[in-house]
Write a protein that holds these residues in place. Sequence first.
Motif, PDB file in Angstrom:
ATOM      1  N   GLU A 103       0.838  -1.209   0.000  1.00 39.65           N
ATOM      2  CA  GLU A 103       0.000   0.000   0.000  1.00 39.65           C
ATOM      3  C   GLU A 103       0.869   1.254   0.000  1.00 39.65           C
ATOM      4  O   GLU A 103       0.541   2.243  -0.639  1.00 39.65           O
ATOM      5  CB  GLU A 103      -0.941   0.026   1.213  1.00 39.65           C
ATOM      6  CG  GLU A 103      -1.986  -1.094   1.253  1.00 39.65           C
ATOM      7  CD  GLU A 103      -3.068  -0.958   0.186  1.00 39.65           C
ATOM      8  OE1 GLU A 103      -3.071   0.042  -0.550  1.00 39.65           O
ATOM      9  OE2 GLU A 103      -3.903  -1.867   0.086  1.00 39.65           O
ATOM     10  N   GLU A 151      -4.881   5.451  -1.162  1.00 38.47           N
ATOM     11  CA  GLU A 151      -3.754   4.627  -0.686  1.00 38.47           C
ATOM     12  C   GLU A 151      -3.257   5.093   0.680  1.00 38.47           C
ATOM     13  O   GLU A 151      -2.845   4.271   1.506  1.00 38.47           O
ATOM     14  CB  GLU A 151      -2.607   4.606  -1.705  1.00 38.47           C
ATOM     15  CG  GLU A 151      -2.984   4.148  -3.119  1.00 38.47           C
ATOM     16  CD  GLU A 151      -3.557   2.741  -3.223  1.00 38.47           C
ATOM     17  OE1 GLU A 151      -3.755   2.069  -2.181  1.00 38.47           O
ATOM     18  OE2 GLU A 151      -3.830   2.308  -4.368  1.00 38.47           O
ATOM     19  N   HIS A 175      -5.453   3.452   3.028  1.00 42.09           N
ATOM     20  CA  HIS A 175      -5.187   2.013   3.158  1.00 42.09           C
ATOM     21  C   HIS A 175      -3.979   1.758   4.054  1.00 42.09           C
ATOM     22  O   HIS A 175      -3.996   0.859   4.885  1.00 42.09           O
ATOM     23  CB  HIS A 175      -4.960   1.368   1.788  1.00 42.09           C
ATOM     24  CG  HIS A 175      -6.154   1.457   0.885  1.00 42.09           C
ATOM     25  ND1 HIS A 175      -6.150   1.045  -0.418  1.00 42.09           N
ATOM     26  CD2 HIS A 175      -7.411   1.935   1.113  1.00 42.09           C
ATOM     27  CE1 HIS A 175      -7.350   1.252  -0.954  1.00 42.09           C
ATOM     28  NE2 HIS A 175      -8.123   1.798  -0.042  1.00 42.09           N
ATOM     29  N   GLU A 218      -9.891  -0.712  -4.312  1.00 32.11           N
ATOM     30  CA  GLU A 218      -8.958  -1.418  -5.198  1.00 32.11           C
ATOM     31  C   GLU A 218      -9.623  -1.809  -6.520  1.00 32.11           C
ATOM     32  O   GLU A 218      -8.973  -1.805  -7.566  1.00 32.11           O
ATOM     33  CB  GLU A 218      -8.378  -2.664  -4.521  1.00 32.11           C
ATOM     34  CG  GLU A 218      -7.498  -2.405  -3.303  1.00 32.11           C
ATOM     35  CD  GLU A 218      -6.289  -1.510  -3.567  1.00 32.11           C
ATOM     36  OE1 GLU A 218      -5.934  -1.280  -4.734  1.00 32.11           O
ATOM     37  OE2 GLU A 218      -5.709  -1.019  -2.579  1.00 32.11           O
ATOM     38  N   HIS A 244      -9.244   1.045  -8.604  1.00 30.30           N
ATOM     39  CA  HIS A 244      -7.863   1.264  -9.055  1.00 30.30           C
ATOM     40  C   HIS A 244      -7.529   0.354 -10.239  1.00 30.30           C
ATOM     41  O   HIS A 244      -6.921   0.787 -11.215  1.00 30.30           O
ATOM     42  CB  HIS A 244      -6.862   1.022  -7.914  1.00 30.30           C
ATOM     43  CG  HIS A 244      -7.113   1.887  -6.713  1.00 30.30           C
ATOM     44  ND1 HIS A 244      -6.521   1.684  -5.499  1.00 30.30           N
ATOM     45  CD2 HIS A 244      -7.911   2.978  -6.558  1.00 30.30           C
ATOM     46  CE1 HIS A 244      -6.943   2.603  -4.640  1.00 30.30           C
ATOM     47  NE2 HIS A 244      -7.789   3.391  -5.259  1.00 30.30           N
TER      48      HIS A 244
HETATM   49 FE   FE2 Z   1      -4.604   0.252  -1.776  1.00 30.42          FE
END
Ligand code: FE2
Length: 355
Positions: free
Chosen positions: A101, A131, A134, A210, A213
């Motif tokens: 991450e 991120e 995360h 995610e 992403h």
């Molecule tokens: Fe992530």
Amino acid sequence: MTAPQTEGVKAALQAVYNWNYAPELDQLRNLYANALERQWIGMRDLDWSQPVDREAFSRSFSMGGIPVDQTDFWANLPADTRWEISRRSAAFMLSNFLHGEQGALFIAGQLVNAVPHMDGKFYAATQTLDEARHVEVFAQYIARLDHVYPIAPALKQLLDRVSEAESWMMKVVGMQIVIEGLALYVFRDMRNTTKEPLLKQLLTYVSRDEARHTGYGVKYLSHVVPTLSEPERAELEDFGFEAARLLIDSRSGLSMRDAVLGLWKDVGLDPAQVVAEIAKEREKLRAAVERTGGRMGPITGFILPTMRSVGLASERIVGHFEDVLVANNGPAARELMSRVRDLPEDLEAWVMAGG
Ligand SMILES: [Fe+2]
Ligand SMILES: [Fe+2]
């Protein structure tokens, strides 16, 4: 002497201005709008008030894609041993996610500079914030289990390579397609199997991000790959293959399974004996392993379908993947290649489908 807390790596990129501020790639603009809509706050939206439910936690233990919790061997271990091994193994796995991450935080930030389209920069800005969140929530959760384990050498090597790559497309292939593809696949599996409420909640939020992403990588690359010359395209798929190989090839030194087995030793069990005991119940595990694809699951179940969907899976590169599968799992693994599916249309729905 304590280990140094910081370490440098070269971040290579060409920063690109774009003087056109009008929306250009609608799919990325929509994804950006969606990302803004779906922001969440780790310390507010997750329920940190409950201590980790130990019993629930050790009820769903898997090791390198093998659901060890379904064996009699596991059921017959003392509850304390089950908890000790579960918490250490999970901390080890989650530590590598945590480091991954941090790598994703770097790369998303680099993409803000390096991608040529304004819509792509906007989106990368939202991913950068995702991120950061995360990293924050994984670190918090690991602190409840154990300490943070050092990064696995092959993962470090891969993060370095993606950071050092000049080309923004290589960064997207390395991060959004390979690293995040693997992470999404594993998070999804962990989210669907864990019985621990906070971990499930955390992985639900993280996996939704995610899925977006990976969606960014797929949409952006689908747009640019057709414009590349054949040598450029081949170079990009080579980069993707090498990245994937680093993560799954046990010959490259990142065998999660071996590292996790080392943890059994720390709680007083002989790893060789553990392997032998689990092997005795192979039949019982077969169906479950077939469902997840075991350790190679992320490749055939996700990374390869993703590479194919963006035009980065020539026959040549598929052959390379097959060689890695066979080198790790024996000739029978060739059959796995025939089971490579299409990438799910709606990634978020796919993540949440397990309940
Ligand atoms: Fe992530
Ligand atoms: Fe991500």
